[in-house]
Design a protein around this motif. Structure first.
Motif, mmCIF file in Angstrom:
data_model
loop_
_atom_site.group_PDB
_atom_site.id
_atom_site.type_symbol
_atom_site.label_atom_id
_atom_site.label_comp_id
_atom_site.label_asym_id
_atom_site.label_seq_id
_atom_site.Cartn_x
_atom_site.Cartn_y
_atom_site.Cartn_z
ATOM 1 N N LYS A 121 10.252 -6.447 -22.820
ATOM 2 C CA LYS A 121 10.694 -6.054 -21.546
ATOM 3 C C LYS A 121 10.347 -4.422 -21.251
ATOM 4 O O LYS A 121 10.578 -3.590 -22.170
ATOM 5 N N TYR A 122 10.113 -4.220 -20.120
ATOM 6 C CA TYR A 122 9.483 -3.020 -19.729
ATOM 7 C C TYR A 122 10.210 -2.404 -18.637
ATOM 8 O O TYR A 122 10.534 -3.263 -17.537
ATOM 9 N N LYS A 123 10.531 -1.050 -18.527
ATOM 10 C CA LYS A 123 11.469 -0.598 -17.421
ATOM 11 C C LYS A 123 10.326 0.018 -16.678
ATOM 12 O O LYS A 123 9.656 1.036 -16.884
ATOM 13 N N LEU A 124 10.396 -0.266 -15.313
ATOM 14 C CA LEU A 124 9.345 0.330 -14.389
ATOM 15 C C LEU A 124 10.177 1.138 -13.200
ATOM 16 O O LEU A 124 11.266 0.774 -12.799
ATOM 17 N N VAL A 125 9.589 2.212 -12.872
ATOM 18 C CA VAL A 125 10.309 3.086 -11.940
ATOM 19 C C VAL A 125 9.052 3.305 -10.776
ATOM 20 O O VAL A 125 8.013 3.321 -11.151
ATOM 21 N N TRP A 126 9.597 3.500 -9.524
ATOM 22 C CA TRP A 126 8.525 3.330 -8.446
ATOM 23 C C TRP A 126 8.644 4.559 -7.529
ATOM 24 O O TRP A 126 9.537 5.152 -7.383
ATOM 25 N N LYS A 127 7.557 5.070 -6.731
ATOM 26 C CA LYS A 127 7.983 5.987 -5.886
ATOM 27 C C LYS A 127 6.590 5.868 -4.741
ATOM 28 O O LYS A 127 5.746 5.290 -5.157
ATOM 29 N N THR A 128 6.812 6.435 -3.657
ATOM 30 C CA THR A 128 5.528 6.302 -2.644
ATOM 31 C C THR A 128 4.429 7.551 -3.017
ATOM 32 O O THR A 128 4.883 8.611 -3.704
ATOM 33 N N CYS A 129 3.262 7.247 -2.843
ATOM 34 C CA CYS A 129 2.281 8.080 -3.031
ATOM 35 C C CYS A 129 2.299 9.336 -2.240
ATOM 36 O O CYS A 129 1.775 10.304 -2.668
ATOM 37 N N SER A 130 2.882 9.272 -1.112
ATOM 38 C CA SER A 130 3.027 10.602 -0.232
ATOM 39 C C SER A 130 4.049 11.505 -1.122
ATOM 40 O O SER A 130 3.720 12.668 -0.807
ATOM 41 N N ALA A 131 4.801 11.094 -2.074
ATOM 42 C CA ALA A 131 5.611 11.799 -2.628
ATOM 43 C C ALA A 131 4.951 12.521 -3.795
ATOM 44 O O ALA A 131 5.116 13.805 -4.429
ATOM 45 N N GLU A 191 -3.611 -3.425 -2.187
ATOM 46 C CA GLU A 191 -2.273 -3.875 -2.467
ATOM 47 C C GLU A 191 -2.366 -4.447 -4.089
ATOM 48 O O GLU A 191 -1.712 -5.434 -4.093
ATOM 49 N N SER A 192 -2.980 -3.687 -4.846
ATOM 50 C CA SER A 192 -3.311 -4.258 -6.275
ATOM 51 C C SER A 192 -2.652 -3.160 -7.238
ATOM 52 O O SER A 192 -3.413 -2.195 -6.970
ATOM 53 N N GLN A 193 -1.978 -3.332 -8.225
ATOM 54 C CA GLN A 193 -1.997 -2.537 -9.215
ATOM 55 C C GLN A 193 -1.843 -3.041 -10.614
ATOM 56 O O GLN A 193 -1.323 -4.270 -10.834
ATOM 57 N N THR A 194 -2.505 -2.524 -11.626
ATOM 58 C CA THR A 194 -3.091 -3.101 -12.851
ATOM 59 C C THR A 194 -2.370 -2.328 -14.076
ATOM 60 O O THR A 194 -2.429 -1.049 -14.040
ATOM 61 N N ARG A 212 0.935 -1.296 0.129
ATOM 62 C CA ARG A 212 -0.052 -0.245 -0.013
ATOM 63 C C ARG A 212 1.021 1.174 0.000
ATOM 64 O O ARG A 212 1.870 1.294 0.590
ATOM 65 N N GLY A 213 0.270 2.308 -0.917
ATOM 66 C CA GLY A 213 0.985 3.365 -0.787
ATOM 67 C C GLY A 213 2.044 3.545 -1.765
ATOM 68 O O GLY A 213 2.900 4.581 -1.809
ATOM 69 N N TRP A 214 2.257 2.946 -2.818
ATOM 70 C CA TRP A 214 3.306 2.822 -3.619
ATOM 71 C C TRP A 214 2.569 2.867 -5.235
ATOM 72 O O TRP A 214 1.440 2.348 -5.497
ATOM 73 N N THR A 215 3.308 3.639 -6.041
ATOM 74 C CA THR A 215 2.563 3.591 -7.665
ATOM 75 C C THR A 215 3.868 3.555 -8.371
ATOM 76 O O THR A 215 5.112 3.734 -7.792
ATOM 77 N N PHE A 216 3.791 3.277 -9.722
ATOM 78 C CA PHE A 216 4.741 3.058 -10.638
ATOM 79 C C PHE A 216 4.499 3.738 -11.877
ATOM 80 O O PHE A 216 3.158 3.910 -12.256
ATOM 81 N N ALA A 217 5.507 3.702 -12.751
ATOM 82 C CA ALA A 217 5.387 4.317 -14.282
ATOM 83 C C ALA A 217 6.160 3.388 -15.247
ATOM 84 O O ALA A 217 7.193 2.913 -14.635
ATOM 85 N N LEU A 218 5.874 3.480 -16.440
ATOM 86 C CA LEU A 218 6.750 2.913 -17.381
ATOM 87 C C LEU A 218 7.503 3.884 -18.148
ATOM 88 O O LEU A 218 6.970 4.877 -18.309
ATOM 89 N N LEU A 219 8.992 3.760 -18.177
ATOM 90 C CA LEU A 219 9.940 4.540 -18.831
ATOM 91 C C LEU A 219 10.340 4.055 -20.078
ATOM 92 O O LEU A 219 10.942 4.793 -20.830
ATOM 93 N N ALA A 226 0.424 5.136 -12.479
ATOM 94 C CA ALA A 226 -0.624 4.369 -11.946
ATOM 95 C C ALA A 226 -1.161 5.046 -10.764
ATOM 96 O O ALA A 226 -0.550 5.850 -9.818
ATOM 97 N N PRO A 227 -2.427 5.031 -10.510
ATOM 98 C CA PRO A 227 -3.104 5.837 -9.621
ATOM 99 C C PRO A 227 -3.045 5.103 -8.206
ATOM 100 O O PRO A 227 -2.688 3.940 -8.064
ATOM 101 N N CYS A 228 -2.902 5.873 -7.384
ATOM 102 C CA CYS A 228 -2.610 5.683 -6.082
ATOM 103 C C CYS A 228 -3.738 4.852 -5.575
ATOM 104 O O CYS A 228 -5.075 5.197 -5.805
#
Length: 253
Positions: free
Chosen positions: A210-220, A172-175, A88-95, A166-168
């Motif tokens: 193959k996809y590169k993912l980056v992550w950050k906390t939603c609080s950011a 505990e699931s992201q699609t 919970r509290g994490w999100t990601f993007a494709l770069l 991805a929306p916060c």
């Protein structure tokens, strides 16, 4: 020229700072994969995610578009709905994205590859190469004009300053939805020429996507929003402009 160099240097510094501040949530894993489309029949796809959660790979075993005189245009599609378990509290993007396969086009024919992704399953109303809108990205189309007979490698990058996240969520699931199109076309329908394009591993040594993912906390980025109070009798929500969901909820864990 100096202005262009300064812009490039600024972009490189920005990307370097982003990578230096890279965060990775613990325990990210693939929960479930669902697939629809003529390019990915049951049992023909698999996926892995690296231990640090920064690389997501797909392997498609039977994704082939082939044109002949009897079938001068062949267009196949594979749409994958990938569910990740994420704290919970994490999100990601494709770069970035990498695609590998084989293309064969005789003179007078063309084969094409195109891909897009979204976090809600929506598609752009027009599927022109390079289309971007509201978190839905269409990677530019790649054409191989005949004569062509070789393995191919396609690499796409997304500017991290405009990449969609991805929306916060409070669960505990992201699609992630990934859609890939392959097309083979004979430009002269009265000719005996043929063409073919695949999205597959090369000698079984690499993943086809193959996809590169980056992550950050939603609080950011403002944190996970708390539930809004009941407004009484709110107006009905406008209709969703994207396509309706085509996946059963039972596929989620």
């Amino acid at each position: 020229m100096q202005r262009g160099f300064a812009h490039l240097l600024g972009l490189l510094l920005f990307m370097t700072s982003q990578l230096s501040e890279a965060q990775t949530p613990p325990g990210v894993r693939i929960q479930n994969i669902q697939a629809v489309g003529s390019g990915c029949p049951v049992g023909s796809y698999s996926a892995t995610i690296s231990p640090e959660g920064q690389t997501f790979s797909l392997l498609l075993d039977n994704f082939i578009a082939e044109s002949t005189m009897q079938n001068p245009i062949a267009r196949l599609m594979c749409e994958l709905k990938v569910s990740f378990w994420v704290p919970r509290g994490w999100t990601f993007a494709l770069l970035a994205a990498d695609y590998r396969g084989f293309a064969y086009a005789e003179r007078g024919s063309v084969v094409s590859h195109q891909a897009l992704y979204s976090f809600d399953g929506s598609k752009p109303r027009n599927e022109k190469p390079g289309y971007e809108n509201g978190g839905t990205y269409s990677f530019r189309k790649q054409d191989f004009n005949g004569p062509y007979n070789d393995n191919y490698y396609i690499h796409h990058d997304i500017d991290p300053r405009v990449a969609a996240w991805a929306p916060c969520s409070s669960n505990e699931s992201q699609t992630l939805f990934l859609t890939t199109f392959l097309m083979a076309r004979n430009l002269n329908t009265s000719s005996l020429i043929t063409s073919q394009i695949t999205l597959d591993s090369i000698d079984g040594q690499v993943q086809s996507q193959k996809y590169k993912l980056v992550w950050k906390t939603c609080s950011a980025s403002g944190g996970v929003r708390p539930p809004a109070p009941d407004p009484g009798n709110p107006r009905p929500a406008p209709p969703n402009p994207g396509r309706p969901p085509r996946y059963p909820d039972s596929g989620r864990r």
